[in-house]
Design an enzyme around this catalytic site. Sequence first.
Site, PDB file in Angstrom:
ATOM      1  N   SER A 145      -6.758   8.425   8.040  1.00  0.00           N
ATOM      2  CA  SER A 145      -7.573   9.171   7.062  1.00  0.00           C
ATOM      3  C   SER A 145      -8.185  10.332   7.820  1.00  0.00           C
ATOM      4  O   SER A 145      -8.226  10.317   9.067  1.00  0.00           O
ATOM      5  CB  SER A 145      -8.680   8.244   6.546  1.00  0.00           C
ATOM      6  OG  SER A 145      -9.677   8.980   5.883  1.00  0.00           O
ATOM      7  N   TYR A 158     -15.162   2.004   7.694  1.00  0.00           N
ATOM      8  CA  TYR A 158     -13.930   2.722   7.308  1.00  0.00           C
ATOM      9  C   TYR A 158     -13.549   3.704   8.418  1.00  0.00           C
ATOM     10  O   TYR A 158     -12.390   3.718   8.872  1.00  0.00           O
ATOM     11  CB  TYR A 158     -14.173   3.459   5.978  1.00  0.00           C
ATOM     12  CG  TYR A 158     -12.927   4.111   5.408  1.00  0.00           C
ATOM     13  CD1 TYR A 158     -11.980   3.351   4.738  1.00  0.00           C
ATOM     14  CD2 TYR A 158     -12.706   5.475   5.535  1.00  0.00           C
ATOM     15  CE1 TYR A 158     -10.839   3.935   4.210  1.00  0.00           C
ATOM     16  CE2 TYR A 158     -11.573   6.069   5.010  1.00  0.00           C
ATOM     17  CZ  TYR A 158     -10.644   5.294   4.350  1.00  0.00           C
ATOM     18  OH  TYR A 158      -9.502   5.876   3.828  1.00  0.00           O
TER      19      TYR A 158
HETATM   20  N1  LIG Z   1      -6.847   8.229  -1.553  1.00  0.00           N
HETATM   21  C1  LIG Z   1      -7.335   8.893  -0.532  1.00  0.00           C
HETATM   22  O1  LIG Z   1      -7.926   9.961  -0.687  1.00  0.00           O
HETATM   23  C2  LIG Z   1      -7.167   8.390   0.854  1.00  0.00           C
HETATM   24  C3  LIG Z   1      -7.625   9.198   1.898  1.00  0.00           C
HETATM   25  C4  LIG Z   1      -7.464   8.771   3.193  1.00  0.00           C
HETATM   26  C5  LIG Z   1      -6.855   7.557   3.440  1.00  0.00           C
HETATM   27  N2  LIG Z   1      -6.439   6.776   2.415  1.00  0.00           N
HETATM   28  C6  LIG Z   1      -5.808   5.513   2.747  1.00  0.00           C
HETATM   29  O2  LIG Z   1      -4.605   5.379   2.040  1.00  0.00           O
HETATM   30  C7  LIG Z   1      -4.317   3.998   1.846  1.00  0.00           C
HETATM   31  C8  LIG Z   1      -4.031   3.769   0.368  1.00  0.00           C
HETATM   32  O3  LIG Z   1      -5.178   4.169  -0.353  1.00  0.00           O
HETATM   33  P1  LIG Z   1      -5.156   4.486  -1.919  1.00  0.00           P
HETATM   34  O4  LIG Z   1      -6.066   5.627  -2.124  1.00  0.00           O
HETATM   35  O5  LIG Z   1      -3.763   4.516  -2.399  1.00  0.00           O
HETATM   36  O6  LIG Z   1      -5.922   3.162  -2.404  1.00  0.00           O
HETATM   37  P2  LIG Z   1      -5.765   2.347  -3.781  1.00  0.00           P
HETATM   38  O7  LIG Z   1      -6.953   1.448  -3.810  1.00  0.00           O
HETATM   39  O8  LIG Z   1      -5.539   3.283  -4.893  1.00  0.00           O
HETATM   40  O9  LIG Z   1      -4.438   1.489  -3.514  1.00  0.00           O
HETATM   41  C9  LIG Z   1      -4.405   0.592  -2.428  1.00  0.00           C
HETATM   42  C10 LIG Z   1      -3.419  -0.528  -2.710  1.00  0.00           C
HETATM   43  O10 LIG Z   1      -3.459  -1.401  -1.571  1.00  0.00           O
HETATM   44  C11 LIG Z   1      -3.611  -2.736  -2.021  1.00  0.00           C
HETATM   45  N3  LIG Z   1      -4.318  -3.496  -1.000  1.00  0.00           N
HETATM   46  C12 LIG Z   1      -5.590  -3.312  -0.573  1.00  0.00           C
HETATM   47  N4  LIG Z   1      -5.899  -4.230   0.347  1.00  0.00           N
HETATM   48  C13 LIG Z   1      -4.807  -5.014   0.506  1.00  0.00           C
HETATM   49  C14 LIG Z   1      -4.524  -6.140   1.306  1.00  0.00           C
HETATM   50  N5  LIG Z   1      -5.451  -6.697   2.099  1.00  0.00           N
HETATM   51  N6  LIG Z   1      -3.287  -6.677   1.249  1.00  0.00           N
HETATM   52  C15 LIG Z   1      -2.362  -6.173   0.417  1.00  0.00           C
HETATM   53  N7  LIG Z   1      -2.567  -5.112  -0.386  1.00  0.00           N
HETATM   54  C16 LIG Z   1      -3.794  -4.536  -0.343  1.00  0.00           C
HETATM   55  C17 LIG Z   1      -4.377  -2.637  -3.337  1.00  0.00           C
HETATM   56  O11 LIG Z   1      -4.171  -3.786  -4.160  1.00  0.00           O
HETATM   57  C18 LIG Z   1      -3.801  -1.363  -3.929  1.00  0.00           C
HETATM   58  O12 LIG Z   1      -2.643  -1.627  -4.689  1.00  0.00           O
HETATM   59  C19 LIG Z   1      -5.531   3.233   2.375  1.00  0.00           C
HETATM   60  O13 LIG Z   1      -5.268   2.786   3.687  1.00  0.00           O
HETATM   61  C20 LIG Z   1      -6.616   4.284   2.366  1.00  0.00           C
HETATM   62  O14 LIG Z   1      -7.635   4.013   3.295  1.00  0.00           O
HETATM   63  C21 LIG Z   1      -6.583   7.166   1.115  1.00  0.00           C
END
Ligand SMILES: NC(=O)c1ccc[n+]([C@@H]2O[C@H](COP(=O)([O-])OP(=O)(O)OC[C@H]3O[C@@H](n4cnc5c(N)ncnc54)[C@H](O)[C@@H]3O)[C@@H](O)[C@H]2O)c1
Length: 263
Positions: A145, A158
Amino acid sequence: MVDMKDNVVIITGAAMGLGLATAKELAAKGASLVLVDYNEEALNAQVKSLKEQYPSIEILSIVADVSNEEAVKNYVNKTIDKFGKIDGFYNNAGIEGKQASITDYDLDVFKKVIDINLMGVYYGLRYVIPQMQKQNYGRIVNVASVGGIRGVLNQTPYVASKHAVAGMTKNAALEYGQYGILTNAIAPGAILTPMVAEAFKQVNPEDPAAAEKEYASNNPTRRLGQPEDVAKVVAFLISKDNGYVSGQVIAIDGGESNMYGNA
Ligand SMILES: NC(=O)c1ccc[n+]([C@@H]2O[C@H](COP(=O)([O-])OP(=O)(O)OC[C@H]3O[C@@H](n4cnc5c(N)ncnc54)[C@H](O)[C@@H]3O)[C@@H](O)[C@H]2O)c1
């Protein structure tokens, strides 16, 4: 479009957000997919719709919590049993936790964020890499991130977990490059997924849309990212087209992490 027909790719956190967007991007390129998530209902719904849209690709869906070591071993073993190899690994599942200062942070939430974001990513590397070593080939994309390269107010576990992901990425690249395994991390900024929508609700419970608008106004592009913006970068890094990029933490944030002061 790069053809990924002979590729087997594992995606964790595949039921929504960034994982789902990459699943769609890779399905369009013909890859065989192993989709892992702990939200069974959302996973089943997405697998059904992907199968309808891309009837010719193979999809194995596995319900697993990535913070559970045995569950990780199991999704890796099931992949090898079915496909005999793992070409790409999108080590994506993660949670944000709650917004609170360091001294006020709820300890149980802190530990949960570390268990999923740090240990979950580590278990994935631990069990996927041996198979890639046997093949002398692999492409890994870990999800860090901007919080893995900068501080983010009120999100200490985080930020700590995502800095750890960046660190593990560099080490994996150093230790396994000799086996043809290239490991990178992506560092998304604010991408409009369910996770980020939830964060805006926490910032301004009365008017999350106002929080979103204000956040976007500080970005050089004046918009938030879309999951597809991220999926296209991942699709390159996880394919054979990536021949020599390894150990990098690649920001996907419209340039925001380079900003100092107001743009
Ligand atoms: N969306 C953003 O702006 C952003 C920015 C930086 C980093 N990220 C990272 O991207 C990744 C995905 O984020 P997102 O925004 O798509 O989140 P989201 O919450 O929209 O989707 C995450 C998915 O991961 C699954 N999940 C969570 N914990 C889990 C576990 N312990 N085991 C199995 N599945 C699990 C959830 O059920 C969900 O389907 C994460 O690592 C997040 O930290 C997202």
